[in-house]
Design an enzyme around this catalytic site. Sequence first.
Site, PDB file in Angstrom:
ATOM      1  CB  SER A 162      12.656 -20.833 -22.966  1.00 32.34           C
ATOM      2  OG  SER A 162      11.235 -20.059 -22.743  1.00 32.34           O
TER       3      SER A 162
ATOM      4  CG  ASP B 116       7.513 -22.765 -28.742  1.00 36.38           C
ATOM      5  OD1 ASP B 116       7.014 -21.914 -28.249  1.00 36.38           O
ATOM      6  OD2 ASP B 116       8.479 -23.401 -28.376  1.00 36.38           O
TER       7      ASP B 116
ATOM      8  CG  HIS C 200       7.834 -23.088 -24.922  1.00 32.70           C
ATOM      9  ND1 HIS C 200       8.876 -22.631 -25.795  1.00 32.70           N
ATOM     10  CD2 HIS C 200       8.075 -22.631 -23.796  1.00 32.70           C
ATOM     11  CE1 HIS C 200       9.849 -22.012 -25.268  1.00 32.70           C
ATOM     12  NE2 HIS C 200       9.228 -22.225 -23.827  1.00 32.70           N
TER      13      HIS C 200
END
Length: 316
Positions: A164, A260, A290
């Site tokens: 991330s 995502d 995600h």
Amino acid sequence: MTVAVDVEIAAALAPVYEAMKAIPPLAPGDWRGRREVFGAAIAAQAALLPVPDGVVVTSCAATAEDGATIPMRLYRPAEVRSPALAVYFHGGGMFLGSLDTHDARCRTYAELSGIPLLSVGYRLAPEHPHPVPVEDCFAAVRWAAGNAAGLGADPNRIAVMGDSAGGGLAAGVALLARDRGAPAVAAQILIHPMLDDRTIVARPDLEGIATWTVEDNRTGWRCLLGEAAGGPDTPGYAAPARATDLRGLPPAYVETGQLDIFRDENITYADRLGRAGVPVELIQYPAVPHAFDTFDPEAAVSRRATAGRVLALQAL
């Protein structure tokens, strides 16, 4: 058309979605509220992860350009299989996360791969906006290269890795290292990376599915860049998708999920890397949002993702 979420991940997310209904909606830009709510959720998820035995963890520290101390942890597996080293940057949207939230994950990657990991406690925005986070991460890689002998590592086999926001920072460090001429970065392992401050338009197909929304994303980028987020002058070191020249970067492993919000920016970045002559492996996991693996690390798709990351480490 909305894609159904992977069955195992959907089952793990059901109580999360239900719990979120009881929490008043967070206002756009409310990073304090998100830090409280998401921080507690991330810590709870981390506590559920299995903690492998046999990995020796040692605290260490690097020094930032401004003299600040950057805490780090070295994860050394019982059986080290090569002199490679991966410097790991945790996720959290630039304003969340810590060494603790990613402790079990780093232990797992080290044990399964046989490759030591160096996890970095970079300073968070908005208290420390760009360029502090990426410069902290760069200082950690420079420290790793300078102390490679003592770490049992080959300075030419040091990779950057992150998930991330940490994946975005890893990509930013790769750009910095290329442009500054050192230290050498052998590879970049980017797990659903946060790369583009322009990802702020909601996708109708992700309504009620996204575990990190465009409002969360806007909040994170505003923390890092202030009012300049999404504007014309964002530097590539902050948002690597903005970099105009990707030539000469280290080989990349890029992973994303079909559901995502980072999917398109991840695929586009991988494509641009490939067109720039950079060896790149791109993996999209179907029907997952995600950070899907944090909700059920034992799901089949999560196991496949972990195996892919481990192979990327072992390829160093």
